[in-house]
Design an enzyme around this catalytic site. Structure first.
Site, PDB file in Angstrom:
ATOM      1  N   ASN A   6     -16.990 -55.244   1.316  1.00  0.00           N
ATOM      2  CA  ASN A   6     -16.074 -55.963   0.414  1.00  0.00           C
ATOM      3  C   ASN A   6     -15.555 -54.955  -0.599  1.00  0.00           C
ATOM      4  O   ASN A   6     -16.288 -54.523  -1.480  1.00  0.00           O
ATOM      5  CB  ASN A   6     -16.855 -57.088  -0.279  1.00  0.00           C
ATOM      6  CG  ASN A   6     -16.059 -57.757  -1.386  1.00  0.00           C
ATOM      7  OD1 ASN A   6     -14.842 -57.585  -1.472  1.00  0.00           O
ATOM      8  ND2 ASN A   6     -16.740 -58.522  -2.231  1.00  0.00           N
ATOM      9  N   TRP A   7     -14.272 -54.608  -0.441  1.00  0.00           N
ATOM     10  CA  TRP A   7     -13.714 -53.574  -1.327  1.00  0.00           C
ATOM     11  C   TRP A   7     -13.347 -54.108  -2.703  1.00  0.00           C
ATOM     12  O   TRP A   7     -13.000 -53.339  -3.596  1.00  0.00           O
ATOM     13  CB  TRP A   7     -12.457 -52.963  -0.690  1.00  0.00           C
ATOM     14  CG  TRP A   7     -12.753 -52.017   0.434  1.00  0.00           C
ATOM     15  CD1 TRP A   7     -13.985 -51.597   0.882  1.00  0.00           C
ATOM     16  CD2 TRP A   7     -11.788 -51.356   1.267  1.00  0.00           C
ATOM     17  NE1 TRP A   7     -13.837 -50.734   1.936  1.00  0.00           N
ATOM     18  CE2 TRP A   7     -12.502 -50.559   2.190  1.00  0.00           C
ATOM     19  CE3 TRP A   7     -10.399 -51.368   1.318  1.00  0.00           C
ATOM     20  CZ2 TRP A   7     -11.858 -49.772   3.159  1.00  0.00           C
ATOM     21  CZ3 TRP A   7      -9.764 -50.591   2.275  1.00  0.00           C
ATOM     22  CH2 TRP A   7     -10.483 -49.801   3.183  1.00  0.00           C
ATOM     23  N   LYS A   8     -13.338 -55.429  -2.855  1.00  0.00           N
ATOM     24  CA  LYS A   8     -12.902 -56.032  -4.134  1.00  0.00           C
ATOM     25  C   LYS A   8     -11.523 -55.474  -4.510  1.00  0.00           C
ATOM     26  O   LYS A   8     -10.736 -55.173  -3.614  1.00  0.00           O
ATOM     27  CB  LYS A   8     -13.954 -55.785  -5.220  1.00  0.00           C
ATOM     28  CG  LYS A   8     -15.356 -56.152  -4.743  1.00  0.00           C
ATOM     29  CD  LYS A   8     -16.385 -56.094  -5.818  1.00  0.00           C
ATOM     30  CE  LYS A   8     -17.753 -56.338  -5.197  1.00  0.00           C
ATOM     31  NZ  LYS A   8     -18.818 -56.452  -6.176  1.00  0.00           N
ATOM     32  N   HIS A  90     -17.993 -66.001  -3.200  1.00  0.00           N
ATOM     33  CA  HIS A  90     -18.555 -64.819  -3.881  1.00  0.00           C
ATOM     34  C   HIS A  90     -18.753 -65.151  -5.360  1.00  0.00           C
ATOM     35  O   HIS A  90     -17.918 -65.819  -5.975  1.00  0.00           O
ATOM     36  CB  HIS A  90     -17.599 -63.633  -3.713  1.00  0.00           C
ATOM     37  CG  HIS A  90     -18.234 -62.329  -4.099  1.00  0.00           C
ATOM     38  ND1 HIS A  90     -18.428 -61.971  -5.403  1.00  0.00           N
ATOM     39  CD2 HIS A  90     -18.741 -61.328  -3.347  1.00  0.00           C
ATOM     40  CE1 HIS A  90     -19.016 -60.779  -5.440  1.00  0.00           C
ATOM     41  NE2 HIS A  90     -19.219 -60.370  -4.201  1.00  0.00           N
ATOM     42  N   GLU A  92     -18.340 -63.489  -7.957  1.00  0.00           N
ATOM     43  CA  GLU A  92     -17.270 -63.056  -8.869  1.00  0.00           C
ATOM     44  C   GLU A  92     -16.138 -64.080  -8.899  1.00  0.00           C
ATOM     45  O   GLU A  92     -15.467 -64.249  -9.916  1.00  0.00           O
ATOM     46  CB  GLU A  92     -16.761 -61.663  -8.457  1.00  0.00           C
ATOM     47  CG  GLU A  92     -17.773 -60.585  -8.818  1.00  0.00           C
ATOM     48  CD  GLU A  92     -17.629 -59.290  -8.042  1.00  0.00           C
ATOM     49  OE1 GLU A  92     -16.603 -59.070  -7.387  1.00  0.00           O
ATOM     50  OE2 GLU A  92     -18.599 -58.500  -8.096  1.00  0.00           O
ATOM     51  N   GLU A 162     -26.676 -63.370  -1.978  1.00  0.00           N
ATOM     52  CA  GLU A 162     -26.370 -62.313  -2.938  1.00  0.00           C
ATOM     53  C   GLU A 162     -26.884 -62.700  -4.321  1.00  0.00           C
ATOM     54  O   GLU A 162     -26.184 -63.430  -5.057  1.00  0.00           O
ATOM     55  CB  GLU A 162     -24.858 -62.103  -3.014  1.00  0.00           C
ATOM     56  CG  GLU A 162     -24.222 -61.708  -1.702  1.00  0.00           C
ATOM     57  CD  GLU A 162     -22.956 -60.908  -1.930  1.00  0.00           C
ATOM     58  OE1 GLU A 162     -22.940 -59.736  -1.553  1.00  0.00           O
ATOM     59  OE2 GLU A 162     -22.009 -61.440  -2.529  1.00  0.00           O
ATOM     60  N   GLY A 168     -23.604 -55.104  -7.939  1.00  0.00           N
ATOM     61  CA  GLY A 168     -22.952 -54.064  -8.726  1.00  0.00           C
ATOM     62  C   GLY A 168     -23.787 -53.544  -9.880  1.00  0.00           C
ATOM     63  O   GLY A 168     -23.284 -52.811 -10.737  1.00  0.00           O
ATOM     64  N   SER A 208     -26.262 -54.398  -4.330  1.00  0.00           N
ATOM     65  CA  SER A 208     -26.652 -52.985  -4.451  1.00  0.00           C
ATOM     66  C   SER A 208     -27.368 -52.462  -3.212  1.00  0.00           C
ATOM     67  O   SER A 208     -28.293 -51.647  -3.320  1.00  0.00           O
ATOM     68  CB  SER A 208     -27.485 -52.769  -5.721  1.00  0.00           C
ATOM     69  OG  SER A 208     -26.727 -53.126  -6.864  1.00  0.00           O
ATOM     70  N   GLY A 229     -20.747 -54.010  -1.389  1.00  0.00           N
ATOM     71  CA  GLY A 229     -19.643 -53.746  -2.306  1.00  0.00           C
ATOM     72  C   GLY A 229     -19.473 -52.242  -2.509  1.00  0.00           C
ATOM     73  O   GLY A 229     -18.827 -51.555  -1.716  1.00  0.00           O
TER      74      GLY A 229
HETATM   75  C1  PEP Z   1     -20.805 -57.695  -3.399  1.00  0.00           C
HETATM   76  O1  PEP Z   1     -19.936 -57.688  -4.261  1.00  0.00           O
HETATM   77  O2  PEP Z   1     -20.776 -58.565  -2.505  1.00  0.00           O
HETATM   78  C2  PEP Z   1     -21.852 -56.693  -3.483  1.00  0.00           C
HETATM   79  C3  PEP Z   1     -22.936 -56.889  -2.773  1.00  0.00           C
HETATM   80  O3  PEP Z   1     -21.629 -55.625  -4.313  1.00  0.00           O
HETATM   81  P1  PEP Z   1     -22.592 -54.348  -4.499  1.00  0.00           P
HETATM   82  O4  PEP Z   1     -23.006 -53.898  -3.121  1.00  0.00           O
HETATM   83  O5  PEP Z   1     -21.748 -53.341  -5.202  1.00  0.00           O
HETATM   84  O6  PEP Z   1     -23.751 -54.813  -5.302  1.00  0.00           O
END
Ligand code: PEP
Length: 260
Positions: A6-8, A90, A92, A162, A168, A208, A229
């Protein structure tokens, strides 16, 4: 195993194309591993046209159909651009863009109605975990978005657990924390549907996840890959995650062959 990036809201269009080329130049994904990348929405049509060597994902979808909904894009529009998977729920989006349980459930249904696969995200806050309500929170999210689905669409449902406190932040769930939540989700699916459905639904861990911890997390019995992410932004670290999934997939295939 599924490794989903997921590039956001990251990467210019040129950087996105360079990434796709870098992945195309690498060896094919190992046996039993699917790869998905969800770039920013404005890049989807061009990336879909280029037929990339990975599943193309969208980070979002409209909860409404076509019509007078300025700025929204429907699941059917995504399908027409070559999108195969859509991330819904998600944290976010839940926390920052009004995607409450009702909106999330509507989006899940619309993705499935358009024939696409949904990657449904669930997860608890740090406060939920500290208050020991993390299982309730996650299973309630499952209930509101998944329970009403007809059995025949369940082969197009992926669940991503998640924990919000791990997204993040550099904090990662321990293998025990990931496994126990994944087992609870699998158990919930068994109760809500049946054993075969519960076993067949990929359960991804996200938060992460990176090359240094991927082998251990992916090796957990009920973890079937990751939603990634930060570590999905660099082709080499993303590739390392795909290879980690490949190692686990090979072990599972070997164990399956020995058992039969
Ligand atoms: C995500 O946003 O779905 C995610 C898992 O981000 P990160 O790997 O950066 O924690």
């Amino acid at each position: 195993m599924l490794v989903a990036g997921n590039w956001k809201s990251n990467k210019s269009f040129n950087e996105a194309k360079e990434f796709a080329n870098a992945i195309a130049a690498m060896p094919q994904a190992p046996a039993g591993v699917e790869v998905m990348i969800a770039p920013p929405a404005p890049y989807l049509a061009a990336m879909g046209d280029a037929q990339p060597p990975f599943r193309l994902g969208s980070q979002n979808v409209s909860a409404t159909g076509s019509g007078a909904h300025t700025g929204e894009f429907t699941a059917e529009m995504l399908a027409g651009c070559g999108v195969q998977d859509v991330i819904v729920g998600h944290s976010e989006r839940r926390d920052g863009y009004g995607d409450d349980d009702k909106v999330v459930a509507e989006k899940v249904s619309r993705v499935l109605d358009a024939g696409l696969r949904v990657i449904f995200c669930c997860g608890e806050s740090l406060q939920d975990r500290q208050s020991d309500v993390h299982f309730d929170k996650v299973l309630r999210q499952m209930e509101s978005a998944v329970l009403h689905l007809p059995a025949e669409v369940m082969d197009r449902v992926v669940v991503a657990y998640e924990p919000i406190w791990a997204i993040g932040t550099g904090l990662t769930a321990t293998e025990e924390q990931a496994q126990e939540m994944h087992a609870a989700i699998r158990g919930w699916l068994r109760e809500a549907f049946d054993d075969a459905t519960a076993k067949s639904i990929p359960l991804l861990y996200g938060g992460s996840c990176k090359p240094a911890n991927a082998d251990a997390l992916f090796a957990c019995e009920d973890v079937d890959g990751g939603l990634i992410g930060g570590a999905a932004l660099d082709p080499d670290s993303f590739r390392a995650l795909v290879e980690a999934a490949g190692r686990v997939s090979a072990l599972r295939m070997q164990a399956g062959a020995e058992a039969s």
